[in-house]
Design a protein around this motif. Structure first.
Motif, PDB file in Angstrom:
ATOM      1  N   GLY A  95       0.857  -1.142   0.032  1.00 22.29           N
ATOM      2  CA  GLY A  95       0.029  -0.015  -0.034  1.00 22.29           C
ATOM      3  C   GLY A  95       0.925   1.147   0.026  1.00 22.29           C
ATOM      4  N   VAL A 111       4.595  -1.637   3.138  1.00 27.00           N
ATOM      5  CA  VAL A 111       3.880  -0.172   2.687  1.00 27.00           C
ATOM      6  C   VAL A 111       5.223   0.579   2.121  1.00 27.00           C
ATOM      7  CG1 VAL A 111       4.792   0.716   4.923  1.00 27.00           C
ATOM      8  CG2 VAL A 111       3.048   1.938   3.760  1.00 27.00           C
ATOM      9  N   TYR A 126      -3.093  -0.663   7.105  1.00 25.90           N
ATOM     10  CA  TYR A 126      -2.458  -1.117   5.804  1.00 25.90           C
ATOM     11  C   TYR A 126      -2.360  -2.755   6.403  1.00 25.90           C
ATOM     12  CZ  TYR A 126      -2.189   2.460   2.501  1.00 25.90           C
ATOM     13  OH  TYR A 126      -2.579   3.468   1.381  1.00 25.90           O
ATOM     14  N   GLU A 146      -3.188   6.247  -0.326  1.00 25.90           N
ATOM     15  CA  GLU A 146      -4.289   6.441   0.827  1.00 25.90           C
ATOM     16  C   GLU A 146      -5.241   7.711  -0.019  1.00 25.90           C
ATOM     17  OE1 GLU A 146      -1.663   9.814   1.710  1.00 25.90           O
ATOM     18  OE2 GLU A 146      -1.498   7.617   0.715  1.00 25.90           O
ATOM     19  N   TYR A 205      -1.857  -6.175   3.737  1.00 21.51           N
ATOM     20  CA  TYR A 205      -0.672  -5.622   2.784  1.00 21.51           C
ATOM     21  C   TYR A 205       0.753  -6.216   3.334  1.00 21.51           C
ATOM     22  CZ  TYR A 205      -3.062  -1.973   0.336  1.00 21.51           C
ATOM     23  OH  TYR A 205      -4.011  -1.253  -0.736  1.00 21.51           O
TER      24      TYR A 205
END
Length: 271
Positions: free
Chosen positions: A35, A57, A49, A255, A54
């Motif tokens: 993410g 990140v 996340y 996001e 996920y």
């Protein structure tokens, strides 16, 4: 940096475990989904996340505006929730690379990677002597604020845990792809499709043959040399095709995009 004598380490604590586990997953050729954090890097985003599944990140620090405290808090939250962090750097800059690693970032992604020398310079900044020139500072997020008891063991494992990501997004990077992919210590190659499409004269057309074919050539080189290849697909259908061809990781929506999409869906239910 001088060793602190005010605290004691813990032999049971291994701050390098997260990065080394991430590299093992790369070697097992798992499909890893990340993410993106582009602007709102509150610790809550890292927790969200992680909770949705996920695998890592990705922080876009090339374009995003982040200060030191919010960046550190976000990385620490991600680490505490078992989420490795890949961060772009704005430029190939030793102090910036050092600060990101000390914050606890697992991987550094170098935008506009265009030569083998770029990768070798980044590797020098990320690895400790005798491999590289990274300075020792085991007292920050990189050790979860627990000073290692065995310095030599920590240095060795820290080198094993840091991940180098070449980011190819220009014609020159494409032309030098094999020398980039075969550079020592490289772990991952990401092709940024938007800037790559601009360089290829097809802005925003991720799936146009003029863009897709050279990307696939880079993918084949990565498969040949056993380096993980990743990108950002135009959508799920394209993503499935990339996986079929051997793509191993994706840096997915930010996001910002997820908020906009979710808000549009919520409003759409009432319109």
């Amino acid at each position: 940096m001088a060793k602190s004598m005010t605290g004691s380490g813990s032999s049971k604590h291994d701050p390098t475990a997260l990065g080394r586990a991430f590299k093992r997953r790369l070697k097992r050729e798992e499909i890893l989904l990340g993410g993106t954090a582009a602007e709102y890097i509150r610790p809550s985003l890292a927790k969200i996340y992680a909770s949705v599944g996920y695998d890592f990140v990705f922080i876009d620090k090339e374009h995003g505006f982040f200060d030191g405290a919010e960046m550190t808090d976000f990385v620490l939250s991600a680490r505490d929730n078992g989420l490795p962090v890949i961060s772009k750097v704005g430029e190939l800059n030793r102090p910036e690379v050092a600060r990101l690693l000390e914050a606890g970032v697992t991987a550094i992604q170098l935008p506009r990677t265009e030569s083998r020398q770029d990768v070798e310079t980044l590797a020098s900044y990320m690895k400790f002597p005798p491999v590289g020139t990274r300075a020792g500072a085991p007292c920050y997020g990189n050790v979860d604020y627990v000073w290692p008891e065995d310095d030599a063991d920590w240095l060795r494992k820290a080198d094993q845990s840091t991940v180098i990501v070449a980011h190819i997004e220009t014609v020159l990077g494409y032309e030098n792809a094999e020398e980039i992919i075969t550079a020592p210590h490289i772990d991952m190659v990401y092709v940024g499709p938007y800037d790559f499409s601009i360089s290829m004269g097809r802005p925003g057309q991720y799936d146009h043959p003029d863009v897709r074919k050279p990307m696939e050539q880079i993918l084949r080189l990565c498969l040949k040399h056993k380096v993980a290849f990743g990108t950002t697909p135009s959508g799920p259908k394209a993503g499935a095709e990339w996986i079929r061809k051997g793509c191993r990781f994706f840096e997915l929506a930010s996001e910002q995009g997820l908020i906009a999409e979710g808000a549009a869906q919520a409003i759409g239910c009432y319109r």
